[in-house]
Each structure stands twice: as C-alpha cells, then as structure tokens.
Design a protein around this motif. Structure first.
Motif, PDB file in Angstrom:
ATOM      1  N   ASP A  75      -5.818  -7.971   1.719  1.00 25.16           N
ATOM      2  CA  ASP A  75      -5.590  -8.001   0.277  1.00 25.16           C
ATOM      3  C   ASP A  75      -5.249  -9.431  -0.112  1.00 25.16           C
ATOM      4  O   ASP A  75      -4.407 -10.080   0.532  1.00 25.16           O
ATOM      5  CB  ASP A  75      -4.450  -7.071  -0.126  1.00 25.16           C
ATOM      6  N   LEU A  76      -5.898  -9.927  -1.159  1.00 29.22           N
ATOM      7  CA  LEU A  76      -5.740 -11.317  -1.568  1.00 29.22           C
ATOM      8  C   LEU A  76      -5.255 -11.398  -3.005  1.00 29.22           C
ATOM      9  O   LEU A  76      -5.846 -10.795  -3.907  1.00 29.22           O
ATOM     10  CB  LEU A  76      -7.067 -12.070  -1.438  1.00 29.22           C
ATOM     11  N   LEU A  77      -4.173 -12.146  -3.211  1.00 29.20           N
ATOM     12  CA  LEU A  77      -3.661 -12.473  -4.540  1.00 29.20           C
ATOM     13  C   LEU A  77      -3.795 -13.978  -4.748  1.00 29.20           C
ATOM     14  O   LEU A  77      -3.430 -14.761  -3.871  1.00 29.20           O
ATOM     15  CB  LEU A  77      -2.186 -12.089  -4.664  1.00 29.20           C
ATOM     16  N   LEU A  91       0.591 -24.385   4.055  1.00 27.19           N
ATOM     17  CA  LEU A  91       0.038 -23.137   4.572  1.00 27.19           C
ATOM     18  C   LEU A  91       1.113 -22.459   5.416  1.00 27.19           C
ATOM     19  O   LEU A  91       1.566 -23.015   6.422  1.00 27.19           O
ATOM     20  CB  LEU A  91      -1.211 -23.406   5.408  1.00 27.19           C
ATOM     21  N   SER A  92       1.546 -21.280   4.978  1.00 26.21           N
ATOM     22  CA  SER A  92       2.627 -20.559   5.660  1.00 26.21           C
ATOM     23  C   SER A  92       2.092 -19.281   6.284  1.00 26.21           C
ATOM     24  O   SER A  92       1.327 -18.534   5.656  1.00 26.21           O
ATOM     25  CB  SER A  92       3.737 -20.190   4.667  1.00 26.21           C
ATOM     26  N   ALA A 139      -4.385  -7.468   7.802  1.00 25.72           N
ATOM     27  CA  ALA A 139      -4.293  -6.346   8.749  1.00 25.72           C
ATOM     28  C   ALA A 139      -3.071  -5.463   8.504  1.00 25.72           C
ATOM     29  O   ALA A 139      -2.629  -4.768   9.416  1.00 25.72           O
ATOM     30  CB  ALA A 139      -4.288  -6.854  10.194  1.00 25.72           C
ATOM     31  N   ASP A 140      -2.528  -5.496   7.283  1.00 24.18           N
ATOM     32  CA  ASP A 140      -1.305  -4.745   6.971  1.00 24.18           C
ATOM     33  C   ASP A 140      -0.160  -5.139   7.892  1.00 24.18           C
ATOM     34  O   ASP A 140       0.748  -4.338   8.147  1.00 24.18           O
ATOM     35  CB  ASP A 140      -1.537  -3.233   7.074  1.00 24.18           C
ATOM     36  N   GLU A 141      -0.196  -6.395   8.392  1.00 23.08           N
ATOM     37  CA  GLU A 141       0.780  -6.823   9.392  1.00 23.08           C
ATOM     38  C   GLU A 141       1.560  -8.064   8.984  1.00 23.08           C
ATOM     39  O   GLU A 141       2.771  -8.137   9.192  1.00 23.08           O
ATOM     40  CB  GLU A 141       0.072  -7.094  10.728  1.00 23.08           C
ATOM     41  N   TYR A 142       0.879  -9.080   8.437  1.00 25.78           N
ATOM     42  CA  TYR A 142       1.546 -10.349   8.159  1.00 25.78           C
ATOM     43  C   TYR A 142       0.861 -11.027   6.976  1.00 25.78           C
ATOM     44  O   TYR A 142      -0.160 -10.552   6.462  1.00 25.78           O
ATOM     45  CB  TYR A 142       1.532 -11.250   9.394  1.00 25.78           C
ATOM     46  N   TRP A 143       1.431 -12.165   6.550  1.00 24.48           N
ATOM     47  CA  TRP A 143       0.933 -12.856   5.371  1.00 24.48           C
ATOM     48  C   TRP A 143       0.558 -14.301   5.681  1.00 24.48           C
ATOM     49  O   TRP A 143       1.245 -14.981   6.466  1.00 24.48           O
ATOM     50  CB  TRP A 143       2.001 -12.874   4.276  1.00 24.48           C
ATOM     51  N   LEU A 144      -0.509 -14.751   5.043  1.00 21.68           N
ATOM     52  CA  LEU A 144      -0.820 -16.170   4.916  1.00 21.68           C
ATOM     53  C   LEU A 144      -0.583 -16.552   3.462  1.00 21.68           C
ATOM     54  O   LEU A 144      -1.130 -15.914   2.557  1.00 21.68           O
ATOM     55  CB  LEU A 144      -2.269 -16.456   5.285  1.00 21.68           C
ATOM     56  N   ILE A 188       9.816 -10.549   0.537  1.00 18.33           N
ATOM     57  CA  ILE A 188       9.102  -9.924   1.650  1.00 18.33           C
ATOM     58  C   ILE A 188      10.075  -9.074   2.464  1.00 18.33           C
ATOM     59  O   ILE A 188      11.206  -9.498   2.730  1.00 18.33           O
ATOM     60  CB  ILE A 188       8.458 -10.995   2.556  1.00 18.33           C
ATOM     61  N   ALA A 189       9.624  -7.884   2.852  1.00 24.23           N
ATOM     62  CA  ALA A 189      10.446  -6.996   3.676  1.00 24.23           C
ATOM     63  C   ALA A 189       9.561  -6.316   4.715  1.00 24.23           C
ATOM     64  O   ALA A 189       8.353  -6.138   4.513  1.00 24.23           O
ATOM     65  CB  ALA A 189      11.142  -5.953   2.812  1.00 24.23           C
TER      66      ALA A 189
END
Length: 643
Positions: A431-433, A544-545, A454-459, A360-361
């Motif tokens: 976007d979901l993988l 869950l991160s 939101a093109d901002e962070y990840w779950l 992640i960057a």
C-alpha cells in the motif's frame, strides 16, 4: 458549615437518563479522595476540603485545573462508590460539595464548563437516586439543585458557543436537562430546540468523511460521545432525530474505528490525550447495527471484521494502513498500524504543526508516537505549549528549526501550512501513500511517500526541494519504554537504531543522534522519551527510512541502491530479500533477477520459494525475460513471477 442530616421525601427527582460516561467515572480511589476534599486534575493533586473556597482557593496558574475541577466529574465516582458500598458518606460528600458551590455562586465565564457541570450534576443525582440504599437528599437540596440547574440552563441558552466541540457538549447538556427535569422545559421548547440544533451541529461540524472539523483525535471522540449519548437517550425516551442523523453519525464512528490502534488506544494527534474509546464503538454497534464496530470494540471477540484495512479520510486528511483486524495469522493487538496526517491544521485552536507526521504501532505496543498535548499554558518557562505543538515534536521533517505554521498558543493567525494527499494506490502486500506539504514560512516543499510492504514494515521516503541552503531535521519520537534500551550506530551513510520491538534505519542523513523528548498520555502528564534525529543540509534532501517491527529479531540489512528519480531499497532479513523501487515517474530499474520499467515496484525473493514481483498499473517487464504476467482485477496492479 455542616450540611444538616434531615432528609425528607423528594418532590423533585431527575428522570433516569443514559449516562455515557458511567463506566469511565467509576474509580473508588477518586471517590475516596473526593470524600475527603482531595482532587487530582492535570497531573496535580490539591487538598481543598469538602466545602472548598470555590472563588478564592489557591489554584495552579494553568486555568485548566479549575476548569476540570468545577465540571464535577468526580460526582459520578462518588455515586458509584455509594451504590457499591451503601456508605452514606459518599453521598454526604457530594451533597456538601454541590451545596457549597450553590452557596458560593462562583462566576461562570466558560460556557462549556457550565455544560459539563449540568450533565454531571444530573448524572450523579440520578445515579444516587437509582441506588437501592438512597435515603433521599438532605432537606431543601433537591429544590436548590433544580433552581441552580435552571439558572445554568438559562445562562447556557443565552451564551451558546456558535460551533465546534463546545457547542456540541453544551447542546447535549441542554438536551439531558430537558429529558431529566421536565420542570425546566414545561412546554417542550427546549427539547425541540436541542434535537434540531444537535442535528445541525452534527451536520456542520462533522465533515463528509466523518472527521470532526478540529482534526483532533481526542476532540473527535469527545464530540462523538455526545452525539452517541444523545442518540441513545432519544431511543430510550421514544424520540427520533431528523433524517440523516444516523448516516453522519455512522461516518464519525467509521473514523473512530480506524483511528484506534491495534492495542486499543487512539493516537494523541492535535491537542489530544490517548486512551481507549471502545465503549463508544460498542454503543454505536448496538445503535446502528454495525457488526464491524462491534468487532473493533471487542478486539475480534464478537461481531464481524471490518471490510477495509487501509482507510482514507480526505477531508480530515487522515490515512491509515493496517495489516489486519485479528482475523488472520496475527492476534488483533499484534497487527501493524500506521496513521498519516496529511490534512489541514484544523478549525479552531487545537491543530498542531504536524503535517505528514505518522504514528506507528505493532505487536501490541506503539513504536513511533505523536507526543500529545501536555498543556495549554505557556508558563512557566520553558514554553511547553509551544514544544508540544511545534513541528519538531512530531514525526516529520522540520526546516531550519522552524514550525510549518507560525506559532500561536491557540488558533492560527494568517496562512497555515497546506498539506494534501497526492495519491494512494496498491494491492495486497503493498500500500502506497504519497502526500506533500507547503509552508508559508519557507519555500521548501516536502513530499513523503509511505510504502507498507508485505503487511510487515514501512519504507518512508522524504523528498525536500528548495532553492536555498537549509538544515533538514527528520525526527521519530519513540515510546518511553525505549529510553534506556536504544542503540544508535552510523555506518556507510545509514543511521541504524534498535529499540525494544523496533528497528529503524535512515539513509540520506549527514548526521544522526538521540535527543530528549516527551510523551504526554494525559493532559498535565509527561514522560521522558527518546527521539531519533537525522539531519541533512543543502538546497534539498532525500531521507529514506525503513521502519520494521522486530519482536525478538535484530535489525534488517538495508542497502539504498539508487536515488536518481526515486529510491531503490534492498531490505534483507533471514529467509527473504525485498527490493522496492519508489520513483517520481516511469523508470527502468534492476530488481534482483528482473529488469522492469515502473514507477513503483516490489520484488520479494525467498530463499527457497523463488520470487514474485508487483508493479504499478503502468509497469512492464523487459522483453526476453521468462516471466508470467497477471493483473489484480481489484487494483490493476501487475504481477510477475518466474515463467
């Protein structure tokens, strides 16, 4: 013995060829060291002299040092320094080093080393000869080099590697030799063979999605470099590769473009160094007429933005999420980026045991990193080859401290972990993988969901299902810059880590800690870096991160509202609140002001602008609620907003 200084008109001189690494091997410091017989490889510097003992010098136990030394890359640095300074001392150093190697005739057992040396001798000789100050080589050396190159070409033809990256570079070396020194190929048979063989190698070793079969970002770039250089040299000599060459080459460039992080470097996945290959993207842009490659190569200064942000490469198993290409509100380098490895270990011996690992960057820097490779040697103790290759060295979950695939220094023996993408879906802002891996070592199946919100962070949700009790260790390897600036707290079942530019919140862990790790940007070089370790015990586990870039901001407030049949997570920062549902199937959930039935849903509630809800195509809103529904025509995802 000193090389005589007499120089005579040269009857032999290489024809000018395109050198794809001319801009890479251009260090004055490397040239100064080589002029004095001082060489640095694999993180170690040795003083061996300009007429070294090629067969008996005391060299490191890691044979990679000798391999790199005898490829003669530093000859190009010497040629550049000579061209810039007209100082004949750089030329004399190259003459003495090459001449002493020819006299020593050290045995060759590594064909790929022969291939690199053929290329680098021709590249350097040509670069010296093209300099206006070139006085010619010392008398007798051109003929000696040509004879030696002829012998190395014959050796290489008789011992060609059958496949993978070594074959690519060996074929390209023969191609360059045939172009530069037609005396070695009077009938043109070598040139014809190499062009056909390079095309076959391109077709065989680059999968239909463009990923090189060894599934290493580093080796993909090295192979791409040879194929692009061959294409450019063919253009310069008026030659054409068979039909289909450019199409497969374009697919390989597509992966190279998407693999690059926004900061311009590649992730170091599977026996990889990091670094930028923007020069290859720029070359490909010119050769293939691809303005999207030019945009990526120049960080948006020229060309046209790529049409795709979220890319998947199903054969190689790589899947990329990207917030943009610098054509919106963020600068190119500041865009958000994640790459997920959900593919095979890879053909050959370069694959790491890293299924479902991510890098992640954001904001111009890597935040969660693949540590790289560091070494191919197992000695001295501790075995760092095993550490860097093992599952615990990656951003995924290990079970009972075991590797997903039984450890081997090189290629696996027997069964390997099998990873696959289960699904990919989404729309603007989500976007979901979903991917999973099964291991031959244990019965546990690991499923990972990665939601880019939101093109901002990840779950990132990790589900681990087994029938026996296990220890599950989730790790995130951080940048070295975070070493003295991490804070970790455990409260209300959540582990919260803050580091420069990053907040990382993990739920589902019984315990969490920071442990020491390493990042290796280059072979033989490693730097200490912290690792977040979150652990759980039982027959199964659910982590869950929340991974949030936080330039100048603190950690978000996170609540895990439900874990039955999936996760419902509330993420709150100043100005907005998100509620995200990641489910195993259709289920009814309360998302703030809305009750809906969906498998995947996301609601964002702004402090002043109301709210918007997005659901997967099978979703619905409970009867009687005042909402307006619409569908995204591109993805069929359902939108809901206040009626």
């Amino acid at each position: 013995m000193a090389v005589p200084t007499a120089r005579a008109p040269e009857a032999i001189r290489p024809r000018p060829v395109f050198c794809v690494i001319e801009g890479v091997q251009a260090s004055r410091a490397v040239a100064e060291d080589a002029r004095r017989g001082r060489f640095t490889h694999c993180g170690l510097t040795l003083d061996l002299g300009v007429e070294p003992d090629w067969t008996g010098a005391g060299l490191p136990s890691d044979r990679e040092w000798r391999i790199e030394w005898t490829k003669f890359y530093w000859g190009l640095d010497l040629a550049r320094a000579f061209d810039e300074t007209d100082d004949v001392g750089y030329l004399e150093a190259w003459e003495r080093l090459v001449g002493s190697w020819i006299r020593a005739q050290p045995p060759d057992t590594e064909t790929h080393v022969v291939g690199r040396r053929i290329q680098n001798w021709i590249y350097a000789w040509d670069a010296f000869a093209r300099s206006p100050a070139f006085p010619g080589l010392v008398d007798g050396l051109p003929a000696a080099i040509a004879r030696e190159l002829g012998e190395q070409v014959a050796f290489l033809m008789a011992h060609l590697t059958p496949q993978r990256n070594h074959r690519t570079l060996e074929l390209y070396a023969l191609f360059v030799a045939a172009l530069a020194l037609p005396e070695l190929d009077p009938d043109g048979d070598l040139l014809d063979f190499t062009m056909d063989a390079l095309h076959a190698n391109l077709r065989d070793d680059l999968w239909p999605d463009g990923v090189q079969r060894e599934c290493s970002t580093h080796y993909h770039m090295l192979v791409l470099r040879s194929f692009l250089a061959a294409r450019e040299n063919a253009r310069r000599f008026g030659l054409s590769f068979p039909p289909g060459y450019d199409e497969r080459l374009g697919l390989a460039c597509e992966f190279a473009m998407h693999a690059h992080r926004p900061d311009g470097a590649i992730p170091a996945i599977s026996d990889s160094d990091t670094g930028s290959y923007a020069d290859l993207l720029l070359l490909a842009a010119d050769l293939l007429g691809r303005e999207d490659l030019r945009w990526a190569a120049t960080e948006g200064r020229s060309g046209r933005p790529p049409a795709v942000r979220h890319a998947s490469f199903p054969w190689g198993g790589y899947h990329v999420q990207r917030s943009g290409w610098g054509d919106g509100e963020r600068a190119f380098a500041d865009e958000r980026y994640l790459i997920l490895d959900a593919g095979p270990v890879g053909d050959g011996g370069h694959g790491h045991y890293d299924a479902l690992s991510v890098e992640i960057a954001a904001d111009g820097a890597p935040l969660v990193l693949d540590p790289g490779r560091f070494t191919y040697a197992e000695e001295p103790a501790p075995n760092m080859r095993r550490w860097f290759k093992g599952t615990a060295a990656h951003n995924t979950v290990s079970v009972d401290g075991l590797d997903q695939t039984p450890y081997q220094r090189s290629k696996p023996r027997g069964r390997t972990a099998e990873a696959r993408l289960v699904e990919r879906g989404g729309t603007d802002g989500l976007d979901l993988l979903v991917a999973e891996v099964a291991s031959p070592v244990y019965e546990v199946v690991h499923r990972r969901r990665v939601a880019f919100v939101a093109d901002e962070y990840w779950l990132i949700e990790d589900l681990l299902a087994g029938w026996a009790d296990h220890r599950y260790d989730l790790r995130y390897h951080l940048a070295p810059e975070a070493a003295d600036a991490c804070e970790l707290a455990m409260e209300d079942g959540l582990a919260t880590l803050t580091a420069p530019g990053l907040a990382l919140v993990v739920g589902g862990a019984a315990e969490a800690s920071l442990e020491p790790g390493w990042i290796s940007p280059l072979y033989g070089v490693r730097t200490s870096a912290p690792v977040l370790l979150a652990s759980a015990h039982g027959a199964g586990a659910r982590f869950l991160s929340v991974v949030m870039p936080t330039p100048g901001a603190g950690a978000p407030h996170v609540r895990i509202l439900s874990a039955e049949g999936g996760s419902v997570v509330e993420v709150t920062v100043s100005g907005w609140r998100d509620v995200v549902s990641l489910g195993d199937g259709l289920r009814t959930v309360e998302l703030g002001p809305v009750r809906c039935t969906a498998r995947v849903a996301w609601l964002r509630e702004h402090s002043c602008d109301g709210w918007v809800l997005r659901m997967d195509p099978g979703g619905s809103v409970a009867d009687g609620q005042a909402v307006a529904l619409s569908r995204d025509p591109a993805s069929s995802w359902l939108f809901a907003s206040p009626g």
